[in-house]
Design a protein around this motif. Structure first.
Motif, short mmCIF file in Angstrom:
data_model
loop_
_atom_site.label_atom_id
_atom_site.label_comp_id
_atom_site.label_asym_id
_atom_site.label_seq_id
_atom_site.Cartn_x
_atom_site.Cartn_y
_atom_site.Cartn_z
N LYS A 42 73.21 66.09 64.57
CA LYS A 42 72.17 65.10 64.23
C LYS A 42 70.96 65.26 65.15
CE LYS A 42 75.55 61.68 62.58
NZ LYS A 42 76.21 60.39 62.88
N PHE A 43 71.22 65.50 66.43
CA PHE A 43 70.13 65.72 67.38
C PHE A 43 69.32 66.96 66.99
CE2 PHE A 43 69.17 68.62 70.93
CZ PHE A 43 68.05 67.97 71.46
N GLY A 44 70.02 68.07 66.73
CA GLY A 44 69.33 69.32 66.41
C GLY A 44 68.53 69.24 65.13
N ALA A 45 69.11 68.61 64.10
CA ALA A 45 68.41 68.49 62.82
C ALA A 45 67.18 67.61 62.96
CB ALA A 45 69.36 67.91 61.77
N SER A 46 67.32 66.50 63.66
CA SER A 46 66.20 65.59 63.84
C SER A 46 65.08 66.22 64.67
CB SER A 46 66.69 64.30 64.49
OG SER A 46 65.64 63.38 64.63
N TRP A 47 65.46 66.94 65.72
CA TRP A 47 64.46 67.58 66.58
C TRP A 47 63.68 68.65 65.82
CZ3 TRP A 47 61.51 67.31 70.65
CH2 TRP A 47 60.95 68.48 71.19
N LEU A 48 64.39 69.49 65.07
CA LEU A 48 63.73 70.57 64.33
C LEU A 48 63.08 70.10 63.04
CD1 LEU A 48 66.28 73.54 64.70
CD2 LEU A 48 64.22 73.09 66.04
N SER A 98 62.53 62.52 61.77
CA SER A 98 62.39 62.73 63.21
C SER A 98 61.71 61.54 63.86
CB SER A 98 61.60 64.01 63.49
OG SER A 98 60.36 64.00 62.79
N ASP A 99 61.97 60.37 63.33
CA ASP A 99 61.31 59.16 63.83
C ASP A 99 61.83 58.75 65.20
OD1 ASP A 99 60.05 59.12 61.40
OD2 ASP A 99 61.51 57.74 60.48
N GLY A 100 63.02 59.24 65.58
CA GLY A 100 63.64 58.77 66.82
C GLY A 100 63.03 59.33 68.08
N PHE A 101 62.11 60.27 67.98
CA PHE A 101 61.56 60.91 69.18
C PHE A 101 60.29 60.19 69.63
CE2 PHE A 101 64.16 64.19 67.21
CZ PHE A 101 64.93 64.58 68.29
N THR A 102 60.49 59.03 70.19
CA THR A 102 59.36 58.28 70.72
C THR A 102 58.95 58.87 72.06
OG1 THR A 102 60.88 56.73 71.79
CG2 THR A 102 60.11 56.16 69.57
N ARG A 112 55.33 67.82 68.83
CA ARG A 112 56.71 68.24 68.57
C ARG A 112 56.76 69.24 67.42
NH1 ARG A 112 60.38 67.73 65.08
NH2 ARG A 112 59.07 66.37 63.83
N SER A 113 55.98 68.98 66.37
CA SER A 113 55.95 69.89 65.21
C SER A 113 55.51 71.29 65.62
CB SER A 113 55.03 69.33 64.12
OG SER A 113 55.51 68.10 63.63
N ALA A 114 54.54 71.35 66.52
CA ALA A 114 54.08 72.67 66.99
C ALA A 114 55.16 73.36 67.80
CB ALA A 114 52.81 72.49 67.82
N PHE A 115 55.90 72.58 68.60
CA PHE A 115 56.97 73.16 69.41
C PHE A 115 58.06 73.80 68.55
CE2 PHE A 115 56.36 70.03 73.22
CZ PHE A 115 55.19 70.70 73.56
N VAL A 116 58.37 73.18 67.40
CA VAL A 116 59.53 73.61 66.60
C VAL A 116 59.15 74.40 65.36
CG1 VAL A 116 60.82 71.61 67.41
CG2 VAL A 116 59.64 71.49 65.20
N GLN A 117 57.89 74.73 65.20
CA GLN A 117 57.45 75.39 63.97
C GLN A 117 58.22 76.69 63.71
OE1 GLN A 117 53.28 76.32 63.88
NE2 GLN A 117 53.33 77.12 61.79
N ALA A 118 58.41 77.52 64.75
CA ALA A 118 59.08 78.81 64.56
C ALA A 118 60.57 78.67 64.26
CB ALA A 118 58.85 79.70 65.77
N PRO A 119 61.35 77.88 65.03
CA PRO A 119 62.79 77.83 64.78
C PRO A 119 63.20 76.90 63.64
CG PRO A 119 62.28 76.49 66.69
CD PRO A 119 60.99 77.17 66.28
N ARG A 120 62.27 76.09 63.12
CA ARG A 120 62.64 75.07 62.14
C ARG A 120 63.37 75.65 60.93
NH1 ARG A 120 60.77 72.56 57.46
NH2 ARG A 120 61.09 70.29 57.40
N LYS A 121 62.85 76.73 60.35
CA LYS A 121 63.44 77.23 59.10
C LYS A 121 64.83 77.84 59.30
CE LYS A 121 61.47 81.92 58.95
NZ LYS A 121 60.61 82.84 58.16
N TYR A 122 65.18 78.16 60.56
CA TYR A 122 66.50 78.73 60.82
C TYR A 122 67.56 77.66 61.00
CZ TYR A 122 64.02 83.11 61.52
OH TYR A 122 63.24 84.23 61.33
N GLY A 123 67.13 76.41 61.23
CA GLY A 123 68.07 75.33 61.45
C GLY A 123 68.66 75.39 62.84
N PHE A 124 69.32 74.32 63.23
CA PHE A 124 69.92 74.25 64.56
C PHE A 124 71.24 74.99 64.55
CE2 PHE A 124 72.19 71.69 67.91
CZ PHE A 124 71.46 72.21 68.97
N MET A 133 71.37 78.13 71.43
CA MET A 133 70.95 77.27 70.33
C MET A 133 69.48 76.94 70.56
SD MET A 133 74.38 74.91 69.97
CE MET A 133 74.17 74.67 68.21
N THR A 134 68.60 77.59 69.79
CA THR A 134 67.16 77.53 70.01
C THR A 134 66.58 76.16 69.67
OG1 THR A 134 67.00 79.89 69.53
CG2 THR A 134 64.96 78.62 69.43
#
Length: 422
Positions: free
Chosen positions: A19-25, A37-41, A48-60, A173-174
């Motif tokens: 759940k953490f990995g999916a929400s973060w990515l 990804s509302d939980g990342f206050t 955050r979107s810029a940080f995860v743009q590259a690994p997002r499509k690969y999933g956690f 785990m990227t």
């Protein structure tokens, strides 16, 4: 065919880690859907979107076998059947503690301590599924930036389509793409706080997942999960820390003796390793390794008396490995010995925990080394090269070590494997 497949470890869908990995990515690889990804206050959404743009499509996930296209003559059902067969023979890896760290310029979760079990698990899938992988095309090869890889990594890239396998493998785990230092520090400080309660619970790796990417720009999704059902923890516990029989093989000129001698010198005070002296029907002053020289009649007599654990004939001589290696292994000492590939089947059958170290070198290096010995003419060297080109060993217990560069680098790779037995 544009689809790509891979073998991943993907945390169970309902676990806190998943759940953490999916929400973060922002992508749930288990459910094949965008994740809220509302939980990342406390962290700007665009940042955050810029940080995860590259690994997002690969999933956690953690890679076991990197993405590959299927060979035209193979099918998905065949791939799934092969994964199932391997998974049923592999052990679960339990109570793995993770930590947040930087790998180069990206952030990932990695094991707190090195795990030979994880490397063995990944290698089983890398080697066992190689017959399904289509050859790399030019774009795929360029994507791996071979000019930035070591010689060993380039070899693995050509052999397996991915440079970070076998002793180069690192379970991770990227969590971010490549970041500038300031952004990396920002992401690290934030994730360290968010992930801390999740990382307090050790991770059990009990499954491997086949994932698929239908088209080049599509995100990956889980296709099917397979339980690692080779054993339960109670069965495995008796084998933890068991001594390993390292069988060093390879054609003439690759430097097997040099690597063994280097390791022997480095481990001279380490009682956890044994380097047995081989018995050979060759004169003691004939050069080469420091061996025990006996006559052909004496060798035959000792063989009949059971004094050799392994024996073979090559180049007109008889070779024997002392039966005492069984005592070394029983007392917890790993054994390192140069053998013929012809005895591998017998060794695997006789000894439970075997690791085959296949030493390799390029043709150019082999020519230089063989010519430097001054014992062979051009015709003999040519024969050696033909045998070397045809030389191969197979099995999930085989680790290739390339000895093309400096001897120090090769000994370092050799030692890394010895210190992390399978």
């Amino acid at each position: 065919m544009t689809a790509r497949y891979a073998l991943y470890f993907v945390p169970p869908p309902n676990s806190d880690l998943a759940k953490f990995g999916a929400s973060w990515l922002g992508w749930d690889i288990n459910r094949a859907e965008a994740a809220p990804s509302d939980g990342f206050t406390g962290l700007n959404h665009e940042t955050r979107s810029a940080f995860v743009q590259a690994p997002r499509k690969y999933g956690f996930h953690a890679t076991l076998k990197a993405p590959f296209r299927l060979r035209p003559e193979t099918g998905v059902e065949d791939l799934l059947a092969a994964v199932d067969e391997i998974a049923t023979q592999r052990f679960a890896v339990q109570k793995l503690n993770l930590k947040l760290t930087s790998i180069g310029s990206f952030l990932a979760l990695i094991p707190v301590s090195k795990s030979s079990e994880l490397n063995a698990l990944a290698e089983a899938f890398v080697v066992g599924l190689e017959t399904f992988r289509a050859s790399m095309n030019r774009e795929e090869r360029a994507r791996r930036r071979p000019d930035r890889l070591t010689e060993n990594q380039r070899r693995y890239l050509e052999s397996y389509g991915y440079p970070y396998v076998k002793e180069e493998y690192r379970f991770h785990m990227t969590l971010t793409g490549q970041l500038e230092q300031a952004d990396r520090e920002t992401a690290y400080a934030y994730l360290q706080t968010i992930a801390k309660p999740i990382l307090a619970t050790p991770l059990d790796i009990t499954e491997a997942a086949v994932v698929v990417q239908e088209a080049p720009n599509d995100p990956f999704r889980v296709l099917e999960r397979f339980a690692l059902s080779g054993s339960v923890n109670a069965d495995k516990s008796d084998n933890r820390g068991a001594a390993t029989l390292f069988l060093v093989v390879g054609p003439s000129g690759v430097g097997k003796d040099s690597l063994i001698n280097g390791a022997r010198s480095a481990l001279v005070d380490d009682t956890g390793f044994s380097f047995p002296q081989r018995t050979i029907t060759r004169a003691a002053d004939a050069g080469g390794e420091d061996h025990r020289a006996v006559s052909a009649n004496a060798f035959a007599r000792e063989a009949s008396e059971g004094k050799f654990a392994l024996l073979w004939r090559a180049h007109g001589f008889n070779y024997g490995v002392p039966a005492a290696i069984a005592d070394d292994l029983a007392q917890g000492r790993s054994v390192i010995v140069n053998v013929s590939r012809g005895v591998l089947k017998a060794a695997r059958r006789q000894f439970g925990n075997v690791c085959v170290l296949s030493i390799c070198a390029s043709e150019k290096i082999l020519v230089t080394r063989l010519a430097g010995r001054g014992q062979q003419g051009e015709e003999d060297i040519e024969k050696h090269l033909r045998r070397a080109a045809a030389y191969s060993v197979n099995g999930s217990d085989v680790i290739e070590i390339f000895n093309d560069g400096s001897l120090e680098d090769a000994i370092s790779r050799f030692m890394a494997v010895l210190r992390s037995p399978i």
